[in-house]
Design an enzyme around this catalytic site. Structure first.
Site, mmCIF file in Angstrom:
data_model
loop_
_atom_site.group_PDB
_atom_site.id
_atom_site.type_symbol
_atom_site.label_atom_id
_atom_site.label_comp_id
_atom_site.label_asym_id
_atom_site.label_seq_id
_atom_site.Cartn_x
_atom_site.Cartn_y
_atom_site.Cartn_z
ATOM 1 N N HIS A 274 -24.840 -36.931 14.429
ATOM 2 C CA HIS A 274 -25.021 -38.351 14.735
ATOM 3 C C HIS A 274 -25.469 -38.542 16.187
ATOM 4 O O HIS A 274 -26.522 -39.140 16.448
ATOM 5 C CB HIS A 274 -23.706 -39.099 14.472
ATOM 6 N N GLU A 275 -24.681 -38.006 17.105
ATOM 7 C CA GLU A 275 -25.042 -38.169 18.520
ATOM 8 C C GLU A 275 -26.351 -37.442 18.810
ATOM 9 O O GLU A 275 -27.161 -37.889 19.624
ATOM 10 C CB GLU A 275 -23.917 -37.675 19.439
ATOM 11 N N HIS A 278 -29.171 -39.728 18.073
ATOM 12 C CA HIS A 278 -29.393 -40.651 19.207
ATOM 13 C C HIS A 278 -30.133 -39.912 20.323
ATOM 14 O O HIS A 278 -31.053 -40.443 20.939
ATOM 15 C CB HIS A 278 -28.057 -41.159 19.754
ATOM 16 N N GLU A 305 -29.491 -46.675 15.924
ATOM 17 C CA GLU A 305 -28.520 -46.189 14.938
ATOM 18 C C GLU A 305 -29.222 -45.577 13.721
ATOM 19 O O GLU A 305 -28.689 -44.683 13.066
ATOM 20 C CB GLU A 305 -27.591 -47.343 14.539
HETATM 21 ZN ZN ZN Z 1 -24.297 -44.301 16.742
#
Ligand code: ZN
Length: 510
Positions: A274-275, A278, A305
């Protein structure tokens, strides 16, 4: 004192150079904030607060400098600048940022900052004691201040209610009415899908996956996966913090963090992906050329996101990914995972189970948590829901949507930090991220027909190249809605996400 009208040709250059100065200062805030979460000794907190406050004041002064207003006007009069698609988009967005920054009186900005730091302390206390009464006065204050802020901004020309002005800060041009239109079918669909899952047999062999793995091995595993995704460690880091986050300080410096516990190796890979998503977006933004300018910035929180969710869900929770990653896992982590199959880990990564806490929710039920928060905060801003009635309504809705009886407010309306920080209008962007990612993923499949095979081989280069070309590289040239139409041919819709979730549930539960 008056300043001379800037020469047209020089105005654009002077403008972008002033914005770069502000961005350099802002990057110092980002680096200090990262340090606070990863390295700083607890005793450094008071000095750090002063450092950050000083920098915040300097950044605000730079961003609201009247000279910027003059230069924007000069650029808008310059047909050479406005005739160029990239530069005119830049000027349009610089005007937007400048107007938002100058519309709020300093007194309100100060009050919001104070309320958020004191409100956060009250919230921590309230949450630890599960006592809503401690937080209630601060929630009331947050709602009042946000309503005043929205009044200063004014209802946007494309909107219909004060809440739209708040949403615009996080997801420009989105409105509450449009959000509701997209969320309604998703909510009905999800509630039914959850019922179907509850009636199915639990996937087999899931418990054995959650075995203890030494933390150093877990770190090595996520690093190997992130390298394969294309995250550039010469221009980025992965460290440890209480809550995972990604901080893009500026060109060449993107910081990721994660948290670890021995039995949560699968969860930590999800948050690393997830990170990492980003981080890949931050590394793909054209910051070398446009640092401090909208063209070098992310479009919106929803688009940001969408990038994290895609690497986390569409990729790192797919069966094909695990066919490759299980080999890496065995290579790095050895004996504890030696007997596991790709299929078994895939199922363990996709268990659907209604739960109280949003940040721990699975891919399917997650959006129900968001829709609840969106509806309730919108009602509070409209004055249709009194903050004191929040716990009751929250619990009713959890029962209705997820079939859960909330045992206490700590696991109910006191769980999230956002309202204590004064952020209203933010929550929906999490579900926008899920929606955009599913819609982009379908569009990408048409461009990369053998994508699934590539993922099975641990090859992510074509995926990243597509994201760089269509999403990362454009900065804020388009609004999120325009980008979605350009990339997918359609406005944002709930169907692609529903198709994705349906297929996922089908492949795990049959
Ligand atoms: Zn996020």
């Amino acid at each position: 004192m008056t300043t001379a009208t800037p020469a047209k040709t020089k105005a654009y250059e002077e403008l972008t150079s002033l914005l770069r100065d502000a961005a350099v200062l802002h990057s110092m805030q980002a680096t200090l904030a990262w340090d606070q979460e990863t390295m700083m000794p607890p005793g450094g907190a008071p000095l750090r607060a002063e450092q950050l406050e000083t920098l915040a004041g300097m950044v605000h002064t730079k961003k609201t400098d009247p000279r910027i207003g003059e230069l924007i006007a000069a650029c808008e009069d310059d047909s050479e600048v406005m005739g160029d698609a990239r530069r005119s988009a830049n000027v349009r967005e610089i005007r937007r940022d400048y107007e938002l920054a100058t519309k709020l009186p300093g007194s309100l900005v100060g009050e919001l900052a104070r309320a958020s730091s004191l409100g956060m302390e009250a919230w921590k206390d309230a949450r630890s004691k599960s006592d809503f009464a401690i937080f209630l006065p601060w929630l009331q204050k947050t709602v009042d201040l946000n309503r005043r802020k929205a009044e200063c901004y004014g209802v946007p020309s494309w909107g219909a209610e004060l809440y739209d002005a708040l949403m615009d800060e996080y997801e420009p041009k989105m409105t509450a009415a449009r959000t509701q239109e997209i969320f309604r079918p998703l909510r009905e669909f999800t509630v039914k899908l959850v019922e179907r899952v509850k009636a199915s047999k639990a996937p087999a062999g899931v418990d054995e996956v959650h075995t203890a793995i030494p933390i150093e091995k877990q770190k090595e595993f996520s690093r190997r996966v992130l390298e394969a995704f294309g995250f550039d460690f010469r221009c980025g880091r992965l460290d440890e913090s209480a809550h995972p986050f990604c901080e893009g300080a500026g060109p060449g410096d993107v910081r990721l963090t994660n948290r670890y516990s021995e039995k949560a190796w699968l969860d930590q890979l999800s948050s690393a992906s997830h990170e990492g998503g980003h981080g890949l977006y931050e590394q793909g933004l054209p910051k070398a050329e446009y640092f401090g300018q909208p063209l070098g910035d992310a479009i919106s929180l929803g688009i940001h996101e969408s990038q994290s969710r895609m690497w986390e869900n569409q990729i790192a929770r797919s069966r094909g990914f695990w066919e490759w990653a299980i080999g890496v896992a065995k290579d790095v982590m050895g004996a504890p995972v030696a007997g596991m199959s790709a299929d078994q880990v895939f199922r363990a990564a996709n268990v659907v189970e209604p739960s109280f806490i949003r940040v721990e929710a699975d891919e399917v039920t997650y959006n129900l948590h968001i829709m609840l928060r969106f509806d309730l905060e919108r009602a509070m801003i409209a004055g249709d829901l009194k903050p004191k009635d929040l716990p009751g309504i929250w619990n009713e809705r959890m029962k209705k949507d997820l079939g859960l009886t909330v045992p206490d407010d700590r696991r109910g309306c006191l769980q999230d930090v956002h309202w204590s920080m004064g952020a209203i209008g933010y929550f929906a962007t999490y579900t926008f991220g899920n929606l955009y990612s599913a819609q982009f993923w379908e569009a990408m499949a048409r461009a990369i027909p053998d994508r699934d095979d590539q993922i099975r081989r641990g090859e992510f280069g074509a995926i990243l190249a597509w994201l760089r070309e269509h999403i990362h590289g454009v900065g804020r040239q388009y609004s999120a809605g325009e980008l979605c139409e350009r990339v997918t041919g359609k406005p944002l819709a709930s169907e692609p996400l529903m198709r994705h979730l349906e297929a996922k549930v089908e492949s795990v539960y049959g």
